[in-house]
Structure formats: C-alpha cells, structure tokens
Enzyme design. Structure first.
Site, PDB file in Angstrom:
ATOM      1  N   THR A 167     -12.682 -97.613 -36.534  1.00  0.00           N
ATOM      2  CA  THR A 167     -13.147 -98.972 -37.127  1.00  0.00           C
ATOM      3  C   THR A 167     -13.720 -98.926 -38.263  1.00  0.00           C
ATOM      4  OG1 THR A 167     -15.065 -98.979 -35.714  1.00  0.00           O
ATOM      5  CG2 THR A 167     -13.074-100.131 -34.579  1.00  0.00           C
ATOM      6  N   GLY A 168     -14.232 -97.813 -38.372  1.00  0.00           N
ATOM      7  CA  GLY A 168     -14.870 -97.623 -39.851  1.00  0.00           C
ATOM      8  C   GLY A 168     -13.959 -97.225 -40.824  1.00  0.00           C
ATOM      9  N   ASP A 221     -15.122 -87.475 -33.220  1.00  0.00           N
ATOM     10  CA  ASP A 221     -15.463 -88.570 -32.477  1.00  0.00           C
ATOM     11  C   ASP A 221     -16.611 -88.102 -31.640  1.00  0.00           C
ATOM     12  OD1 ASP A 221     -13.052 -90.758 -30.758  1.00  0.00           O
ATOM     13  OD2 ASP A 221     -15.217 -90.133 -29.926  1.00  0.00           O
ATOM     14  N   PHE A 253     -24.631 -95.412 -34.258  1.00  0.00           N
ATOM     15  CA  PHE A 253     -24.121 -96.496 -34.399  1.00  0.00           C
ATOM     16  C   PHE A 253     -22.712 -96.446 -33.773  1.00  0.00           C
ATOM     17  CE2 PHE A 253     -27.110 -96.440 -38.083  1.00  0.00           C
ATOM     18  CZ  PHE A 253     -27.504 -97.783 -38.268  1.00  0.00           C
ATOM     19  N   PHE A 260     -18.171 -99.371 -29.875  1.00  0.00           N
ATOM     20  CA  PHE A 260     -17.274-100.631 -29.774  1.00  0.00           C
ATOM     21  C   PHE A 260     -18.352-101.869 -29.910  1.00  0.00           C
ATOM     22  CE2 PHE A 260     -13.458 -97.729 -28.644  1.00  0.00           C
ATOM     23  CZ  PHE A 260     -13.192 -97.837 -30.082  1.00  0.00           C
ATOM     24  N   TYR A 315     -19.753-105.193 -22.712  1.00  0.00           N
ATOM     25  CA  TYR A 315     -20.153-104.658 -23.937  1.00  0.00           C
ATOM     26  C   TYR A 315     -22.029-104.466 -23.841  1.00  0.00           C
ATOM     27  CZ  TYR A 315     -22.437-104.558 -28.703  1.00  0.00           C
ATOM     28  OH  TYR A 315     -23.209-104.185 -29.616  1.00  0.00           O
ATOM     29  N   LYS A 356     -24.295-101.012 -23.250  1.00  0.00           N
ATOM     30  CA  LYS A 356     -25.311-100.625 -24.125  1.00  0.00           C
ATOM     31  C   LYS A 356     -26.406-100.498 -23.120  1.00  0.00           C
ATOM     32  CE  LYS A 356     -23.776-100.627 -28.535  1.00  0.00           C
ATOM     33  NZ  LYS A 356     -24.267-100.292 -29.933  1.00  0.00           N
ATOM     34  N   ARG A 392     -27.165-118.689 -32.099  1.00  0.00           N
ATOM     35  CA  ARG A 392     -27.396-117.210 -32.337  1.00  0.00           C
ATOM     36  C   ARG A 392     -28.416-117.162 -33.426  1.00  0.00           C
ATOM     37  NH1 ARG A 392     -24.935-117.380 -28.543  1.00  0.00           N
ATOM     38  NH2 ARG A 392     -23.256-116.189 -27.600  1.00  0.00           N
ATOM     39  N   ARG A 423     -15.360-119.383 -26.001  1.00  0.00           N
ATOM     40  CA  ARG A 423     -14.702-117.823 -25.769  1.00  0.00           C
ATOM     41  C   ARG A 423     -15.382-117.144 -24.812  1.00  0.00           C
ATOM     42  NH1 ARG A 423     -16.383-114.029 -30.811  1.00  0.00           N
ATOM     43  NH2 ARG A 423     -18.076-114.219 -29.549  1.00  0.00           N
TER      44      ARG A 423
HETATM   45  N1  UFG Z   1     -17.361-117.947 -32.839  1.00  0.00           N
HETATM   46  C1  UFG Z   1     -17.005-119.018 -33.312  1.00  0.00           C
HETATM   47  N2  UFG Z   1     -15.694-118.707 -33.903  1.00  0.00           N
HETATM   48  C2  UFG Z   1     -15.133-117.636 -34.342  1.00  0.00           C
HETATM   49  C3  UFG Z   1     -15.941-116.553 -34.238  1.00  0.00           C
HETATM   50  C4  UFG Z   1     -17.049-116.638 -33.601  1.00  0.00           C
HETATM   51  O1  UFG Z   1     -17.207-120.179 -32.983  1.00  0.00           O
HETATM   52  O2  UFG Z   1     -14.044-117.611 -34.970  1.00  0.00           O
HETATM   53  C5  UFG Z   1     -18.859-118.096 -32.426  1.00  0.00           C
HETATM   54  C6  UFG Z   1     -19.078-117.527 -31.176  1.00  0.00           C
HETATM   55  O3  UFG Z   1     -18.662-118.016 -29.769  1.00  0.00           O
HETATM   56  C7  UFG Z   1     -20.611-117.119 -30.860  1.00  0.00           C
HETATM   57  C8  UFG Z   1     -20.803-117.034 -32.503  1.00  0.00           C
HETATM   58  O4  UFG Z   1     -19.748-117.509 -33.141  1.00  0.00           O
HETATM   59  O5  UFG Z   1     -21.383-118.160 -30.579  1.00  0.00           O
HETATM   60  C9  UFG Z   1     -21.244-115.569 -33.012  1.00  0.00           C
HETATM   61  O6  UFG Z   1     -20.025-114.715 -32.766  1.00  0.00           O
HETATM   62  P1  UFG Z   1     -19.861-113.134 -33.260  1.00  0.00           P
HETATM   63  O7  UFG Z   1     -18.385-112.849 -32.540  1.00  0.00           O
HETATM   64  O8  UFG Z   1     -20.164-113.294 -34.558  1.00  0.00           O
HETATM   65  O9  UFG Z   1     -20.990-112.350 -32.433  1.00  0.00           O
HETATM   66  P2  UFG Z   1     -21.183-112.263 -30.967  1.00  0.00           P
HETATM   67  O10 UFG Z   1     -22.611-113.194 -30.734  1.00  0.00           O
HETATM   68  O11 UFG Z   1     -20.270-112.289 -29.896  1.00  0.00           O
HETATM   69  O12 UFG Z   1     -21.779-110.972 -31.144  1.00  0.00           O
HETATM   70  C10 UFG Z   1     -22.690-110.243 -31.988  1.00  0.00           C
HETATM   71  C11 UFG Z   1     -22.014-108.958 -32.085  1.00  0.00           C
HETATM   72  C12 UFG Z   1     -22.837-108.218 -30.721  1.00  0.00           C
HETATM   73  C13 UFG Z   1     -24.019-108.522 -30.531  1.00  0.00           C
HETATM   74  C14 UFG Z   1     -24.239-109.940 -30.569  1.00  0.00           C
HETATM   75  C15 UFG Z   1     -25.777-110.195 -30.236  1.00  0.00           C
HETATM   76  O13 UFG Z   1     -20.780-108.629 -32.508  1.00  0.00           O
HETATM   77  O14 UFG Z   1     -22.596-106.630 -30.930  1.00  0.00           O
HETATM   78  O15 UFG Z   1     -23.937-110.383 -31.668  1.00  0.00           O
HETATM   79  O16 UFG Z   1     -26.095-111.430 -30.258  1.00  0.00           O
HETATM   80  F1  UFG Z   1     -24.505-107.962 -29.156  1.00  0.00           F
END
Ligand code: UFG
Length: 329
Positions: free
Chosen positions: A35-36, A51, A73, A76, A141, A145, A221, A282
């Site tokens: 992914t990097g 890896d 880091f 996934f 996930y 962790k 968030r 989601r």
């Molecule tokens: N969201 C949308 N639309 C999108 C994408 C995301 O509404 O197209 C919402 C999600 O439902 C969520 C928020 O935006 O409520 C943030 O979603 P992200 O996918 O950006 O991030 P996540 O909260 O799922 O996860 C991220 C990191 C994780 C970490 C987590 C901790 O990817 O590794 O934050 O809060 F654990």
C-alpha cells in the site's frame, strides 16, 4: 544508531521518516510497497523492500543495520475491509508483530513505538476516551491492533522489550511543503474523498449514515494532523530512550466533528461547493470516537500545533491540488 521505520512508505510512516530526517536522525525504512509508495520515502533514508512477515529478510536488515529502536506502521488499516476480510488483518497485522518481536529479541533491540488505534476501544464507554477505558473492538482491524498491544505487553514481561502504543484517532493533512501526502488505492478515508469530490474526481462525497446516536445523526470523529502525530512519535522514542516504561497514549484533538461538519469545513477551507449525498451506514463504524489526550501532553510533553480542522484540510488540499493523481510510483 538508526531508527527502523516499518511501513515508512505509507501515509503516516512517510511523514514520520521525513520528520526524523529533518531531525538529523539516521533512518532505515522497511516497506513491502503493497500500500506504500517508493516515491513517498525521503531520499536520505535507506530503503528495503521487505514484508514484515518475512522473518529471514527482516533478520538480514537487522544484521546489516545498527538498529536502536523500531517504529511500526506496517499494518493494514481500513475498517470496512477488515470486516469483509478479517484473516488478512490477523495475518499481516497480528502475525507480523510476532515476527517483528522475534527478530527484535534475537538482535537485542528493546524499544518499539507502535501505531495503535482508537478502533481498539470499539463503541466507547466514555467520551472523551481515556487510555484506561475498556477496549472492546467492534471490527477485526481494531481487534488485530489490540492483540498486537497485548503481544507487546507479554514480550515486555518475558524479554524486556519496552513499547509505546500510540492510539491514533483520525489522521489527516499533509506535509506543509506539499512534497508528500495521502494516496491510497482505493481511497476510503473521509478527508481525501471529500477533496477528490472538490477536485471533480468524484461526483460527490457520500456521507455514510445519518441515523447515528450523535447530535446531527452523522458519526463523529476526532481529526489530528499527520505532522502532530509524527511529533508524538519523536517524543515517544525519546521517552523510551530515557528509560520510560511501556505505556500507551491517545493521540487526538479532544474535539469531535461529524461527517457533515467535515464536509462543511472542507467547503470553507477550499472555497469549493463540494457536492454531497447521504447514503446508508458503513459496517463497523462506531457512533463517536473522541480522544482525551491529556496523558500524551502530560507525560510526553506533546503539544499538537493544528487545533483547527480547516487548517488540517488546507494542507491536504494543497497536496491533492498539486498531486491530483497521487504518487506515480
Ligand atoms: N465516511 C463517509 N464517507 C466516506 C468515507 C468515510 O461518510 O466516503 C465516514 C465514515 O463512516 C466515518 C468517517 O467518515 O464516520 C471517517 O471514516 P474514515 O474511513 O476516514 O476513517 P475511520 O474512522 O473508519 O478509520 C480511521 C482509520 C483507522 C483508525 C480510525 C480511528 O482508518 O485506522 O480512524 O478513529 F482506527
């Protein structure tokens, strides 16, 4: 003596490598480039395409380099993907940690700073969340962790490997000089998706669910700038070097923003009327994740510089505008 950055070609790892190099530290990067991006790795860092689960190759890196501490880091990190494919997460993340600790033990490397996550808390009992609150993940996930944190704790007891788990909340933003930023394929994270819609690369941003148990119904968030996160890792490395005991810290801003508020903040930050739509929930998303980061401020002396989401979004916008297709390799 070098710092080994596993996953140093990824989004957060590459910002960490840049920060370490700017701090004039010797840096070795290990990344499998799944992914990097090779281009994201600072040219002054030594790079190995390896890896974390490849024990023989990892052993070779430790044989060749004079590693004093590891920053890990290489995992996934996409919540919905982990719900669909949990074994991928337990294999790469959890089993990768076992291999890494075995190799560290064999080479007598006793310090590790680990990227943990707010996702280990599941649906939190208190808001803001403290480090001592229950960890009950609601997706694979977060579970992978949490297992990694527990494995480190046992390895400390048996082998004296000291660790700091940094539990990130939602990371966003990019380097201020615009050289590196966030580029995932496919992109699933909120801020880059909003900005892609702002650039016209998507028709709209779909906001996942408006029926959460939050003030406006959209889930909430806590967004933290990637450079503030890198600073916390430097402080954590120094803490371990000075003999600090194994510990864990939340890294967030203590302020929650709903998905809808983030879209509105992005419209202000970019000046673009970014189109949005409401879609279904989601899977795997908790209602609200907001950090209490007092402990990181108190114990590590962490002082995040970005306390405004619009400023965070502006740095990401600069990256997306200057690199609309992301990295080329
Ligand atoms: N969201 C949308 N639309 C999108 C994408 C995301 O509404 O197209 C919402 C999600 O439902 C969520 C928020 O935006 O409520 C943030 O979603 P992200 O996918 O950006 O991030 P996540 O909260 O799922 O996860 C991220 C990191 C994780 C970490 C987590 C901790 O990817 O590794 O934050 O809060 F654990």
């Amino acid at each position: 003596m070098a710092v080994l950055v596993l996953g140093g070609a990824g989004y957060i790892g590459s910002h960490m490598v840049k920060r370490l190099i700017e701090d004039e530290r010797e840096v070795v990067v290990v990344d499998n480039l799944v992914t990097g991006h090779r281009q994201a790795v600072h040219p002054d860092a030594k790079f190995y395409e390896v890896d974390v689960r490849d024990k023989a190759a990892l052993n070779q890196v430790f044989d060749q380099e004079n590693i004093e501490a590891v920053v890990h880091f290489a995992a996934f990190s996409i919540v919905p993907e982990s719900v669909a494919n949990p074994l991928k997460y337990f294999d790469n993340n959890t089993s990768g940690m076992i291999t890494l600790l075995e190799v560290m033990k064999a080479h007598d490397v006793k310090q590790i700073v680990f990227s943990s996550t707010a996702a280990t808390y599941g649906n939190p009992v208190n808001i803001p969340i403290k480090e001592t609150d229950p960890q009950q993940p609601i997706n694979p996930y977060g579970e992978s962790k949490l297992m990694m944190e527990k494995i480190m704790a046992w390895a400390d007891q048996a082998d004296g490997i000291k660790w700091v788990a940094l539990r990130y909340f939602n990371v966003a933003g990019a380097a201020e000089d615009g050289t590196i930023g966030e580029d995932h394929a496919p992109e699933t994270h909120l801020v880059p998706i909003i900005l892609q819609a702002g650039l016209g690369q998507r028709d709209y941003i779909e906001m996942f669910g408006d029926d959460y148990n939050t003030p406006d119904g959209f889930n909430v968030r806590d967004y933290v700038h990637v450079l503030d996160l890198a600073d916390a890792h430097i402080l954590a490395l120094d803490y371990l070097k000075e003999g600090g005991d194994s510990n864990q810290f939340n890294l967030g801003s203590a302020t929650g923003f709903s998905v809808k508020e983030m879209v509105e903040a992005a419209r202000k930050a970019t000046g673009v009327d970014i189109p949005s739509k409401i879609g279904p929930r989601r899977p795997g998303d908790p209602d609200i994740l907001v950090a209490n980061s007092d402990k990181a401020r108190r114990v590590l002396g962490w002082a995040p510089k970005y306390d405004n989401v619009e400023d965070i979004i502006k740095t990401a916008w600069q990256w997306h505008q200057s690199h609309p297709e992301g990295y080329t390799k």
